[in-house]
Write a protein that holds these residues in place. Structure first.
Motif, PDB file in Angstrom:
ATOM      1  N   ILE A 218      11.560 -39.843 -12.516  1.00 57.40           N
ATOM      2  CA  ILE A 218      12.291 -40.505 -13.593  1.00 57.40           C
ATOM      3  C   ILE A 218      11.403 -40.651 -14.826  1.00 57.40           C
ATOM      4  O   ILE A 218      11.847 -40.402 -15.952  1.00 57.40           O
ATOM      5  CB  ILE A 218      12.825 -41.877 -13.134  1.00 57.40           C
ATOM      6  CG1 ILE A 218      13.921 -41.666 -12.083  1.00 57.40           C
ATOM      7  CG2 ILE A 218      13.358 -42.678 -14.312  1.00 57.40           C
ATOM      8  CD1 ILE A 218      14.372 -42.927 -11.393  1.00 57.40           C
ATOM      9  N   SER A 219      10.159 -41.015 -14.631  1.00 53.04           N
ATOM     10  CA  SER A 219       9.232 -41.153 -15.755  1.00 53.04           C
ATOM     11  C   SER A 219       9.043 -39.833 -16.491  1.00 53.04           C
ATOM     12  O   SER A 219       8.777 -39.813 -17.692  1.00 53.04           O
ATOM     13  CB  SER A 219       7.884 -41.687 -15.265  1.00 53.04           C
ATOM     14  OG  SER A 219       8.040 -43.001 -14.769  1.00 53.04           O
ATOM     15  N   ASN A 220       9.187 -38.729 -15.765  1.00 47.03           N
ATOM     16  CA  ASN A 220       9.087 -37.396 -16.367  1.00 47.03           C
ATOM     17  C   ASN A 220      10.450 -36.826 -16.749  1.00 47.03           C
ATOM     18  O   ASN A 220      10.586 -35.632 -16.997  1.00 47.03           O
ATOM     19  CB  ASN A 220       8.364 -36.443 -15.418  1.00 47.03           C
ATOM     20  CG  ASN A 220       6.912 -36.790 -15.276  1.00 47.03           C
ATOM     21  OD1 ASN A 220       6.226 -37.030 -16.261  1.00 47.03           O
ATOM     22  ND2 ASN A 220       6.431 -36.855 -14.047  1.00 47.03           N
ATOM     23  N   ARG A 221      11.462 -37.695 -16.758  1.00 47.59           N
ATOM     24  CA  ARG A 221      12.832 -37.356 -17.166  1.00 47.59           C
ATOM     25  C   ARG A 221      13.458 -36.282 -16.265  1.00 47.59           C
ATOM     26  O   ARG A 221      14.169 -35.400 -16.730  1.00 47.59           O
ATOM     27  CB  ARG A 221      12.878 -36.972 -18.635  1.00 47.59           C
ATOM     28  CG  ARG A 221      12.426 -38.127 -19.538  1.00 47.59           C
ATOM     29  CD  ARG A 221      12.586 -37.808 -20.992  1.00 47.59           C
ATOM     30  NE  ARG A 221      13.970 -37.860 -21.388  1.00 47.59           N
ATOM     31  CZ  ARG A 221      14.552 -38.882 -21.993  1.00 47.59           C
ATOM     32  NH1 ARG A 221      13.876 -39.944 -22.256  1.00 47.59           N
ATOM     33  NH2 ARG A 221      15.823 -38.836 -22.329  1.00 47.59           N
ATOM     34  N   ASN A 222      13.195 -36.391 -14.959  1.00 50.57           N
ATOM     35  CA  ASN A 222      13.824 -35.541 -13.950  1.00 50.57           C
ATOM     36  C   ASN A 222      14.613 -36.438 -13.016  1.00 50.57           C
ATOM     37  O   ASN A 222      14.136 -37.498 -12.609  1.00 50.57           O
ATOM     38  CB  ASN A 222      12.775 -34.766 -13.155  1.00 50.57           C
ATOM     39  CG  ASN A 222      12.027 -33.789 -14.012  1.00 50.57           C
ATOM     40  OD1 ASN A 222      12.618 -32.956 -14.678  1.00 50.57           O
ATOM     41  ND2 ASN A 222      10.714 -33.887 -14.011  1.00 50.57           N
ATOM     42  N   SER A 223      15.792 -35.998 -12.636  1.00 53.12           N
ATOM     43  CA  SER A 223      16.631 -36.800 -11.753  1.00 53.12           C
ATOM     44  C   SER A 223      16.155 -36.692 -10.305  1.00 53.12           C
ATOM     45  O   SER A 223      15.974 -35.587  -9.788  1.00 53.12           O
ATOM     46  CB  SER A 223      18.084 -36.344 -11.835  1.00 53.12           C
ATOM     47  OG  SER A 223      18.871 -37.080 -10.933  1.00 53.12           O
ATOM     48  N   PRO A 224      15.978 -37.818  -9.628  1.00 54.22           N
ATOM     49  CA  PRO A 224      15.593 -37.777  -8.219  1.00 54.22           C
ATOM     50  C   PRO A 224      16.780 -37.526  -7.294  1.00 54.22           C
ATOM     51  O   PRO A 224      16.612 -37.370  -6.098  1.00 54.22           O
ATOM     52  CB  PRO A 224      15.000 -39.163  -7.977  1.00 54.22           C
ATOM     53  CG  PRO A 224      15.707 -40.030  -8.954  1.00 54.22           C
ATOM     54  CD  PRO A 224      15.975 -39.173 -10.158  1.00 54.22           C
ATOM     55  N   ILE A 225      17.986 -37.502  -7.847  1.00 57.54           N
ATOM     56  CA  ILE A 225      19.193 -37.221  -7.064  1.00 57.54           C
ATOM     57  C   ILE A 225      19.994 -36.127  -7.753  1.00 57.54           C
ATOM     58  O   ILE A 225      19.835 -35.891  -8.952  1.00 57.54           O
ATOM     59  CB  ILE A 225      20.084 -38.484  -6.907  1.00 57.54           C
ATOM     60  CG1 ILE A 225      20.542 -38.993  -8.267  1.00 57.54           C
ATOM     61  CG2 ILE A 225      19.348 -39.562  -6.127  1.00 57.54           C
ATOM     62  CD1 ILE A 225      21.595 -40.075  -8.207  1.00 57.54           C
ATOM     63  N   GLN A 226      20.843 -35.467  -6.985  1.00 53.74           N
ATOM     64  CA  GLN A 226      21.693 -34.432  -7.566  1.00 53.74           C
ATOM     65  C   GLN A 226      22.921 -35.101  -8.164  1.00 53.74           C
ATOM     66  O   GLN A 226      23.799 -35.585  -7.448  1.00 53.74           O
ATOM     67  CB  GLN A 226      22.116 -33.410  -6.509  1.00 53.74           C
ATOM     68  CG  GLN A 226      22.914 -32.277  -7.097  1.00 53.74           C
ATOM     69  CD  GLN A 226      23.295 -31.247  -6.063  1.00 53.74           C
ATOM     70  OE1 GLN A 226      22.934 -31.349  -4.901  1.00 53.74           O
ATOM     71  NE2 GLN A 226      24.047 -30.262  -6.481  1.00 53.74           N
ATOM     72  N   ASP A 227      22.927 -35.183  -9.484  1.00 50.39           N
ATOM     73  CA  ASP A 227      24.026 -35.798 -10.209  1.00 50.39           C
ATOM     74  C   ASP A 227      24.061 -35.170 -11.598  1.00 50.39           C
ATOM     75  O   ASP A 227      23.124 -35.352 -12.382  1.00 50.39           O
ATOM     76  CB  ASP A 227      23.819 -37.312 -10.314  1.00 50.39           C
ATOM     77  CG  ASP A 227      24.948 -37.990 -11.067  1.00 50.39           C
ATOM     78  OD1 ASP A 227      25.885 -38.465 -10.408  1.00 50.39           O
ATOM     79  OD2 ASP A 227      24.894 -38.010 -12.312  1.00 50.39           O
ATOM     80  N   ASP A 228      25.092 -34.409 -11.883  1.00 47.38           N
ATOM     81  CA  ASP A 228      25.166 -33.674 -13.145  1.00 47.38           C
ATOM     82  C   ASP A 228      25.027 -34.583 -14.362  1.00 47.38           C
ATOM     83  O   ASP A 228      24.323 -34.260 -15.309  1.00 47.38           O
ATOM     84  CB  ASP A 228      26.469 -32.884 -13.243  1.00 47.38           C
ATOM     85  CG  ASP A 228      26.540 -31.743 -12.252  1.00 47.38           C
ATOM     86  OD1 ASP A 228      25.478 -31.300 -11.765  1.00 47.38           O
ATOM     87  OD2 ASP A 228      27.663 -31.284 -11.961  1.00 47.38           O
ATOM     88  N   TYR A 229      25.689 -35.728 -14.342  1.00 50.98           N
ATOM     89  CA  TYR A 229      25.655 -36.639 -15.479  1.00 50.98           C
ATOM     90  C   TYR A 229      24.241 -37.193 -15.691  1.00 50.98           C
ATOM     91  O   TYR A 229      23.728 -37.215 -16.806  1.00 50.98           O
ATOM     92  CB  TYR A 229      26.658 -37.775 -15.273  1.00 50.98           C
ATOM     93  CG  TYR A 229      26.761 -38.696 -16.460  1.00 50.98           C
ATOM     94  CD1 TYR A 229      27.476 -38.318 -17.596  1.00 50.98           C
ATOM     95  CD2 TYR A 229      26.129 -39.927 -16.455  1.00 50.98           C
ATOM     96  CE1 TYR A 229      27.559 -39.153 -18.695  1.00 50.98           C
ATOM     97  CE2 TYR A 229      26.206 -40.780 -17.541  1.00 50.98           C
ATOM     98  CZ  TYR A 229      26.921 -40.380 -18.662  1.00 50.98           C
ATOM     99  OH  TYR A 229      26.989 -41.215 -19.746  1.00 50.98           O
TER     100      TYR A 229
ATOM    101  N   TYR B 124      21.725 -36.560 -18.823  1.00 48.09           N
ATOM    102  CA  TYR B 124      21.235 -37.726 -19.548  1.00 48.09           C
ATOM    103  C   TYR B 124      19.717 -37.697 -19.689  1.00 48.09           C
ATOM    104  O   TYR B 124      19.165 -37.930 -20.757  1.00 48.09           O
ATOM    105  CB  TYR B 124      21.664 -39.009 -18.835  1.00 48.09           C
ATOM    106  CG  TYR B 124      20.889 -40.221 -19.266  1.00 48.09           C
ATOM    107  CD1 TYR B 124      21.166 -40.856 -20.473  1.00 48.09           C
ATOM    108  CD2 TYR B 124      19.860 -40.713 -18.484  1.00 48.09           C
ATOM    109  CE1 TYR B 124      20.431 -41.948 -20.879  1.00 48.09           C
ATOM    110  CE2 TYR B 124      19.134 -41.817 -18.881  1.00 48.09           C
ATOM    111  CZ  TYR B 124      19.420 -42.432 -20.073  1.00 48.09           C
ATOM    112  OH  TYR B 124      18.693 -43.504 -20.479  1.00 48.09           O
ATOM    113  N   LEU B 125      19.025 -37.402 -18.592  1.00 47.72           N
ATOM    114  CA  LEU B 125      17.570 -37.428 -18.612  1.00 47.72           C
ATOM    115  C   LEU B 125      16.952 -36.280 -19.396  1.00 47.72           C
ATOM    116  O   LEU B 125      15.838 -36.408 -19.913  1.00 47.72           O
ATOM    117  CB  LEU B 125      17.016 -37.420 -17.182  1.00 47.72           C
ATOM    118  CG  LEU B 125      17.213 -38.714 -16.399  1.00 47.72           C
ATOM    119  CD1 LEU B 125      16.842 -38.512 -14.938  1.00 47.72           C
ATOM    120  CD2 LEU B 125      16.416 -39.855 -17.015  1.00 47.72           C
ATOM    121  N   THR B 126      17.644 -35.160 -19.506  1.00 46.53           N
ATOM    122  CA  THR B 126      17.070 -33.997 -20.182  1.00 46.53           C
ATOM    123  C   THR B 126      17.638 -33.761 -21.569  1.00 46.53           C
ATOM    124  O   THR B 126      17.077 -32.985 -22.330  1.00 46.53           O
ATOM    125  CB  THR B 126      17.276 -32.722 -19.345  1.00 46.53           C
ATOM    126  OG1 THR B 126      18.670 -32.509 -19.138  1.00 46.53           O
ATOM    127  CG2 THR B 126      16.566 -32.824 -18.011  1.00 46.53           C
TER     128      THR B 126
END
Length: 66
Positions: free
Chosen positions: A15-26, A30-32
């Protein structure tokens, strides 16, 4: 600001590196996404739940269903 708390360092790092730890398109978008409104939210993560919750307006709890 948006702060996440987790028990696992790997997910905090993601999360700190703006990567999602779960598979969720939204969440992944959002993070990228490089939209100004997204950058204003300043997503961060920590192992320290007390620090994450201190002074918050609301808390969202997410639990695995597996």
């Amino acid at each position: 600001d948006v702060c996440s708390s987790d028990l696992i360092q790997e997910r905090v790092d993601m999360i700190s590196n703006r990567n999602s730890p779960i598979q969720d398109d939204y969440l992944e978008k959002y993070l990228t996404d490089d939209v100004a409104d997204v950058r204003k939210l300043n997503p961060t993560a920590t192992l320290d739940a007390e620090a994450a919750y201190k002074g918050t307006d609301f808390v969202v709890i997410v639990a695995s269903t597996k």
